[in-house]
Structure formats: structure tokens, C-alpha cells
Design an enzyme around this catalytic site. Structure first.
Site, mmCIF file in Angstrom:
data_model
loop_
_atom_site.group_PDB
_atom_site.id
_atom_site.type_symbol
_atom_site.label_atom_id
_atom_site.label_comp_id
_atom_site.label_asym_id
_atom_site.label_seq_id
_atom_site.Cartn_x
_atom_site.Cartn_y
_atom_site.Cartn_z
ATOM 1 N N THR A 78 0.817 -1.215 0.000
ATOM 2 C CA THR A 78 0.000 0.000 0.000
ATOM 3 C C THR A 78 0.849 1.262 0.000
ATOM 4 O O THR A 78 1.986 1.246 0.481
ATOM 5 C CB THR A 78 -0.908 0.003 1.252
ATOM 6 N N ASP A 79 0.270 2.350 -0.479
ATOM 7 C CA ASP A 79 0.960 3.650 -0.409
ATOM 8 C C ASP A 79 1.000 4.181 1.027
ATOM 9 O O ASP A 79 1.746 5.115 1.330
ATOM 10 C CB ASP A 79 0.291 4.685 -1.335
ATOM 11 N N GLU A 80 0.191 3.570 1.930
ATOM 12 C CA GLU A 80 0.117 4.091 3.301
ATOM 13 C C GLU A 80 1.436 3.894 4.054
ATOM 14 O O GLU A 80 1.669 4.538 5.074
ATOM 15 C CB GLU A 80 -1.057 3.457 4.047
ATOM 16 N N TYR A 93 -2.080 -0.503 10.928
ATOM 17 C CA TYR A 93 -2.191 -1.174 9.620
ATOM 18 C C TYR A 93 -0.974 -0.887 8.754
ATOM 19 O O TYR A 93 -0.302 -1.807 8.264
ATOM 20 C CB TYR A 93 -3.477 -0.723 8.895
ATOM 21 N N LYS A 130 2.057 -3.370 7.365
ATOM 22 C CA LYS A 130 2.348 -3.561 5.928
ATOM 23 C C LYS A 130 3.798 -3.184 5.641
ATOM 24 O O LYS A 130 4.484 -3.850 4.863
ATOM 25 C CB LYS A 130 1.398 -2.721 5.061
ATOM 26 N N ASN A 139 -5.626 3.902 -2.911
ATOM 27 C CA ASN A 139 -6.942 3.378 -2.520
ATOM 28 C C ASN A 139 -7.680 2.807 -3.726
ATOM 29 O O ASN A 139 -7.941 3.533 -4.691
ATOM 30 C CB ASN A 139 -7.800 4.499 -1.936
ATOM 31 N N ASN A 140 -8.041 1.544 -3.642
ATOM 32 C CA ASN A 140 -8.818 0.902 -4.702
ATOM 33 C C ASN A 140 -10.310 1.092 -4.469
ATOM 34 O O ASN A 140 -10.746 1.228 -3.317
ATOM 35 C CB ASN A 140 -8.568 -0.605 -4.693
ATOM 36 N N LYS A 148 -15.406 0.179 3.930
ATOM 37 C CA LYS A 148 -14.513 1.175 3.339
ATOM 38 C C LYS A 148 -15.359 2.299 2.740
ATOM 39 O O LYS A 148 -16.538 2.101 2.428
ATOM 40 C CB LYS A 148 -13.635 0.525 2.250
ATOM 41 N N LEU A 149 -14.721 3.472 2.557
ATOM 42 C CA LEU A 149 -15.507 4.684 2.293
ATOM 43 C C LEU A 149 -16.523 4.550 1.143
ATOM 44 O O LEU A 149 -17.718 4.807 1.346
ATOM 45 C CB LEU A 149 -14.568 5.881 2.018
ATOM 46 N N ARG A 169 -10.824 10.220 12.606
ATOM 47 C CA ARG A 169 -10.009 9.032 12.912
ATOM 48 C C ARG A 169 -8.751 9.495 13.655
ATOM 49 O O ARG A 169 -8.120 10.468 13.218
ATOM 50 C CB ARG A 169 -9.649 8.388 11.577
ATOM 51 N N PRO A 170 -8.359 8.818 14.761
ATOM 52 C CA PRO A 170 -7.107 9.213 15.428
ATOM 53 C C PRO A 170 -5.916 9.030 14.477
ATOM 54 O O PRO A 170 -5.812 8.009 13.790
ATOM 55 C CB PRO A 170 -6.987 8.225 16.594
HETATM 56 P P1 NAD Z 1 -9.645 -7.396 2.021
HETATM 57 O O1 NAD Z 1 -9.635 -7.093 3.486
HETATM 58 O O2 NAD Z 1 -10.868 -7.130 1.226
HETATM 59 O O3 NAD Z 1 -9.291 -8.935 1.810
HETATM 60 C C1 NAD Z 1 -8.277 -9.595 2.516
HETATM 61 C C2 NAD Z 1 -8.436 -11.100 2.280
HETATM 62 O O4 NAD Z 1 -7.379 -11.761 3.000
HETATM 63 C C3 NAD Z 1 -9.757 -11.659 2.811
HETATM 64 O O5 NAD Z 1 -10.316 -12.536 1.866
HETATM 65 C C4 NAD Z 1 -9.351 -12.415 4.072
HETATM 66 O O6 NAD Z 1 -10.177 -13.532 4.348
HETATM 67 C C5 NAD Z 1 -7.931 -12.852 3.717
HETATM 68 N N1 NAD Z 1 -7.105 -13.082 4.919
HETATM 69 C C6 NAD Z 1 -7.004 -12.275 6.010
HETATM 70 N N2 NAD Z 1 -6.170 -12.841 6.909
HETATM 71 C C7 NAD Z 1 -5.737 -14.014 6.364
HETATM 72 C C8 NAD Z 1 -4.853 -15.037 6.803
HETATM 73 N N3 NAD Z 1 -4.255 -14.986 7.997
HETATM 74 N N4 NAD Z 1 -4.621 -16.090 5.979
HETATM 75 C C9 NAD Z 1 -5.230 -16.167 4.773
HETATM 76 N N5 NAD Z 1 -6.086 -15.233 4.306
HETATM 77 C C10 NAD Z 1 -6.335 -14.173 5.102
HETATM 78 O O7 NAD Z 1 -8.387 -6.632 1.438
HETATM 79 P P2 NAD Z 1 -8.188 -5.969 -0.007
HETATM 80 O O8 NAD Z 1 -8.757 -4.607 0.004
HETATM 81 O O9 NAD Z 1 -8.617 -6.943 -1.048
HETATM 82 O O10 NAD Z 1 -6.605 -5.822 -0.025
HETATM 83 C C11 NAD Z 1 -5.769 -6.834 -0.585
HETATM 84 C C12 NAD Z 1 -4.319 -6.418 -0.404
HETATM 85 O O11 NAD Z 1 -4.094 -5.166 -1.031
HETATM 86 C C13 NAD Z 1 -3.899 -6.237 1.064
HETATM 87 O O12 NAD Z 1 -2.604 -6.748 1.221
HETATM 88 C C14 NAD Z 1 -3.936 -4.734 1.274
HETATM 89 O O13 NAD Z 1 -3.003 -4.342 2.269
HETATM 90 C C15 NAD Z 1 -3.538 -4.248 -0.110
HETATM 91 N N6 NAD Z 1 -4.050 -2.905 -0.446
HETATM 92 C C16 NAD Z 1 -5.397 -2.654 -0.486
HETATM 93 C C17 NAD Z 1 -5.866 -1.382 -0.842
HETATM 94 C C18 NAD Z 1 -7.332 -1.067 -0.937
HETATM 95 O O14 NAD Z 1 -7.674 0.081 -1.270
HETATM 96 N N7 NAD Z 1 -8.234 -2.007 -0.712
HETATM 97 C C19 NAD Z 1 -4.945 -0.366 -1.139
HETATM 98 C C20 NAD Z 1 -3.591 -0.649 -1.062
HETATM 99 C C21 NAD Z 1 -3.155 -1.929 -0.739
HETATM 100 P P1 TYD Z 2 -10.862 3.988 3.860
HETATM 101 O O1 TYD Z 2 -11.786 3.542 2.772
HETATM 102 O O2 TYD Z 2 -11.015 3.389 5.223
HETATM 103 O O3 TYD Z 2 -9.373 3.813 3.313
HETATM 104 P P2 TYD Z 2 -7.958 4.326 3.961
HETATM 105 O O4 TYD Z 2 -8.156 4.761 5.344
HETATM 106 O O5 TYD Z 2 -7.150 3.071 3.876
HETATM 107 O O6 TYD Z 2 -7.479 5.423 3.057
HETATM 108 O O7 TYD Z 2 -11.006 5.561 4.020
HETATM 109 C C1 TYD Z 2 -10.787 6.442 2.938
HETATM 110 C C2 TYD Z 2 -10.889 7.853 3.480
HETATM 111 O O8 TYD Z 2 -12.245 8.085 3.870
HETATM 112 C C3 TYD Z 2 -10.045 8.079 4.730
HETATM 113 O O9 TYD Z 2 -9.515 9.400 4.683
HETATM 114 C C4 TYD Z 2 -11.027 7.941 5.871
HETATM 115 C C5 TYD Z 2 -12.336 8.443 5.255
HETATM 116 N N1 TYD Z 2 -13.574 7.815 5.786
HETATM 117 C C6 TYD Z 2 -14.642 8.621 6.180
HETATM 118 O O10 TYD Z 2 -14.568 9.877 6.104
HETATM 119 N N2 TYD Z 2 -15.780 8.024 6.637
HETATM 120 C C7 TYD Z 2 -15.898 6.664 6.754
HETATM 121 O O11 TYD Z 2 -16.950 6.176 7.224
HETATM 122 C C8 TYD Z 2 -14.797 5.846 6.335
HETATM 123 C C9 TYD Z 2 -14.883 4.335 6.420
HETATM 124 C C10 TYD Z 2 -13.658 6.461 5.840
#
Ligand code: NAD
Ligand code: TYD
Length: 354
Positions: free
Chosen positions: A135-137, A161, A165, A190-191, A200-201, A292-293
Site C-alpha cells: 500500500t501507499d500508506e 495497519y 504492511k 486506494n482501490n 470502506k468509504l 479518525r485518530p
Molecule cells: P480485504 O480485506 O478485502 O481482503 C483480505 C483477504 O485476506 C480476505 O479474503 C481475508 O479472508 C484474507 N485473509 C485475512 N487474513 C488471512 C490469513 N491470515 N490467511 C489467509 N487469508 C487471510 O483486502 P483488499 O482490500 O482486497 O486488499 C488486498 C491487499 O491489497 C492487502 O494486502 C492490502 O493491504 C492491499 N491494499 C489494499 C488497498 C485497498 O484500497 N483495498 C490499497 C492498497 C493496498
Molecule cells: P478507507 O476507505 O477506510 O481507506 P484508507 O483509510 O485506507 O485510506 O477511508 C478512505 C478515506 O475516507 C479516509 O480518509 C477515511 C475516510 N472515511 C470517512 O470519512 N468516513 C468513513 O466512514 C470511512 C470508512 C472512511
């Protein structure tokens, strides 16, 4: 059959990746290793029922013995590692699971893969790849005037988190430098898109809007994220896996910096057009809630390395990707109802209690 091993393939990005990969009839089969936490959902993979090119195993990546057996059985030519605890707010309430899965789990997977990789013939060892999805975070927070994150930006994670990562990224890097494991790392923004869990938002706002509930915006709503359509992310991962330089990291972003308020307003406007309310706009449901803190102010990705080296660029604009996403949620109310389980309701009660 030839396999790749995907971890976390029942989660949001993992499921999109598995579906996208298998839609290419010439691509390898997939062994999909997922623990099925609250975020894992086999309903997202329902269209693969009966598809022999998809093998699912409910396995924890912390389970070394199970990983050894799966690797020995399917002999994958590559690993694409998505499995993680992924929600920042949950990491604030309870960081333990994040340390366990993201750090210990990635370490366990790396150890299992290193042992397996050591048994391969020389040519297969050279061709093998371990692609770590991050992640970019990990880069921390930008001020408004800062340049975007590049691959050389120093790590400065701020939440449990992102710290977990970052630790996993360092382990992956170390396994390349120390043991020669052929690794690749992607750090994406963010995807958003189909099959996104509504904590997620964007999916939260879509589902709350349709249910007539408040749309919670943290703080002043001016935090900035760089939004990437999940289909574009999957395409980038495929490019990096096929042609990325071993040991390199690649930033993946959508060139879509938006404030949260912009995002929420745009979702409301699209819903007003696609599913108008009898009276008023969905914007009327927007509610500012406590911040969020440690909330990171701005994330932004410079994705030029990926474009320069591998020719990847996102195909979707924010508007086109968001429209597709909203249309998917409107058409997929069965999937949405299914994920709104007891566990999900408990989370909403904890997180949004006043
Ligand atoms: P998600 O939370 O939707 O899915 C995570 C999956 O991992 C789930 O299916 C869960 O059951 C599985 N999992 C969790 N713990 C496990 C374990 N101990 N063993 C096996 N499986 C396990 O997450 P996502 O949004 O699909 O993200 C996928 C990856 O991409 C992650 O590594 C996340 O850090 C990274 N990522 C996500 C975003 C985003 O915007 N969603 C952005 C940047 C990076
Ligand atoms: P989120 O989807 O949780 O992704 P990330 O924190 O990994 O970037 O949140 C995206 C942005 O939206 C983040 O700045 C937090 C904000 N947010 C809200 O304002 N309200 C909400 O209910 C949620 C879940 C997120």
C-alpha cells in the site's frame, strides 16, 4: 495444469484479480489460499463454481504445514500475495490481528516459499516470482504542497495497519537480498470497484445512501486519497508479474487525487442520476463525524515508473470507474445483503457509536 498461488483471493482485490486472471483462458490455473475472515467472501467467486482452473483452500497464511502441503501439491510458478488485515479503523481498535496476519503471516509464507523454491530446477527457480501487494500508506502522510510518493520515498507508516504492511514489505525485500528469492512489490493507492466490503468509504457511502442512513465523513472531509479502479490495479499486477524487474518496487496509482468530501458528493450525484430519491438529494444524508485518530492527511502516487518501464496506465477516470462501481452495487443487492452479516453490524455499532 500449471498454477499460480494467490493468497487472499476471496477478499476485495484478490477476488477481482482471480476473476480477471481466469477470464483469460490461456492463463495458468489458480490455487486460492484464504482464511475467510470477515473480509473473505466466497460469494464474490460464485461465477467460478465448477471451474477446474480455480482451486480454493481455506487456509491461514500463518499455518506453515498447510502452506508446505499446498506448495508441494500444486507446484506454483508464482505467488501473488494479497492476504492481509486491511482496514485502518479496525487496526486502531485492535492491532493484534494485523501484526499476526500481515507480519507473522507474510513471514510464514516467505519461509514456506523459500523452502519450496529451493527444491525447484534451476530454470524454474529463475522464472519463479513472489509478488507482494502493498500500500501507499507505508509512506505516511503528505502535506498539500508535497510531491507525490515515488518508489524512493522514505517509509513513515502512521497507523498499526500501515506499520504492519511496512514490516511485511521489509521482510519481502530482505528475502530477495539475503536469499535471492525473486520478489516484486507493488504499492498501490486506494482501490474501489465491485466486491468491495462496505466498511470502506466508497461502498459504505453507496450502501448507506441507498438504505437512507447517514453518510459519515470523518473530520473536515478534506483528507485526500488517490483513487484507483480495481480493474486497473489488477492489470498493473499482471504487468509487473509478467515483466517487472526482480527486486524492484512499483507504485500503482490512478492519478485521481480527491478529498473525501469530493468523493462522497460525486457518489451522491451519480446516485441522484441513477436511482433518484422521491424528494431531495443523497447529499442531504452527509453527516460529519469525529475524526479518525492519527488520520493521514493526504496520499498521492507518482506511477510514472510503471508507465515508463512497463507501459501501464489506468484505463478508467474516477468518473467512469465510479459509475461502473455504482451500477455494479445497484445490480448486486444480493451480494450486498449477504455481507451485511451480524459481524458487519457489530462493527458498524462499534465504529460509528457517538
Ligand atoms: P480485504 O480485506 O478485502 O481482503 C483480505 C483477504 O485476506 C480476505 O479474503 C481475508 O479472508 C484474507 N485473509 C485475512 N487474513 C488471512 C490469513 N491470515 N490467511 C489467509 N487469508 C487471510 O483486502 P483488499 O482490500 O482486497 O486488499 C488486498 C491487499 O491489497 C492487502 O494486502 C492490502 O493491504 C492491499 N491494499 C489494499 C488497498 C485497498 O484500497 N483495498 C490499497 C492498497 C493496498
Ligand atoms: P478507507 O476507505 O477506510 O481507506 P484508507 O483509510 O485506507 O485510506 O477511508 C478512505 C478515506 O475516507 C479516509 O480518509 C477515511 C475516510 N472515511 C470517512 O470519512 N468516513 C468513513 O466512514 C470511512 C470508512 C472512511
Amino acid at each position: 495444469m500449471h498454477y499460480i498461488l494467490v493468497t487472499g483471493g476471496a477478499g476485495f482485490i484478490g477476488a477481482n484479480f482471480v476473476l480477471n486472471w481466469l477470464s483469460d483462458l490461456g492463463a495458468d490455473s489458480i490455487v486460492n489460499v484464504d482464511k475467510l475472515t470477515y473480509a473473505g467472501n466466497l460469494k464474490s467467486l460464485a461465477s467460478l463454481e465448477g471451474n477446474e482452473r480455480h482451486v480454493f483452500s481455506q487456509t491461514d497464511i500463518c499455518d506453515r504445514e498447510a502452506l508446505d502441503q499446498i506448495l508441494a501439491k500444486y507446484k506454483p510458478r508464482a505467488i501473488v500475495h494479497f492476504a492481509a488485515e486491511s482496514h485502518v479503523d479496525r487496526s486502531i481498535h485492535g492491532p493484534g490481528e494485523f501484526i499476526q496476519t500481515n507480519i507473522v503471516g507474510t513471514f510464514t509464507l516467505l519461509e514456506a516459499v523459500r523452502a519450496y523454491w529451493g527444491t525447484l530446477e534451476a530454470a524454474d527457480r529463475d522464472a519463479f516470482r513472489f509478488l507482494h501487494v502493498s500500500t501507499d500508506e507505508v509512506f505516511g502522510s503528505l502535506a498539500a504542497e508535497d510531491p507525490q510518493f515515488s518508489e524512493t520515498t522514505a517509509y513513515a507508516p502512521n497507523s498499526p495497519y500501515s506499520a504492519s504492511k511496512a514490516a511485511s514489505d521489509h521482510l519481502v525485500r530482505a528475502y530477495h537480498h539475503t536469499y535471492g528469492l525473486p520478489v516484486l512489490t507493488t504499492n498501490c493507492s486506494n482501490n474501489y470497484g465491485p466486491y468491495h466490503f462496505p466498511e470502506k468509504l466508497i461502498p459504505l457511502v453507496i450502501t448507506n445512501a441507498l438504505a437512507g442512513k447517514p453518510l459519515p465523513v470523518y473530520g473536515d472531509g478534506l483528507n485526500v486519497r488517490d483513487w484507483l479502479y480495481v480493474g486497473d490495479h489488477c492489470a498493473a499486477i499482471r504487468e509487473v508479474l509478467a515483466r517487472g524487474r526482480v527486486g524492484e518496487t512499483y507504485n500503482v496509482g490512478g492519478w485521481n487525487e480527491k478529498t473525501n468530501l469530493d468523493v462522497v458528493n460525486t457518489v451522491c450525484d451519480l446516485l441522484d442520476a441513477l436511482r433518484p430519491k422521491p424528494k431531495g438529494s443523497y447529499r442531504d444524508q452527509i453527516t460529519f463525524v469525529k475524526d479518525r485518530p492519527g488520520h493521514d492527511r493526504r496520499y498521492a502516487i507518482d506511477a510514472r515508473k510503471l508507465e515508463r518501464e512497463l507501459g501501464w496506465k489506468p484505463a478508467e477516470t474516477f468518473e467512469s470507474g465510479l459509475r461502473k462501481t455504482i451500477e455494479w452495487y445497484l445490480d448486486s443487492q444480493g451480494w450486498v445483503q449477504n455481507v451485511m452479516s451480524g459481524e458487519y453490524r457489530k462493527w458498524v455499532a462499534t465504529q460509528y457509536a457517538v
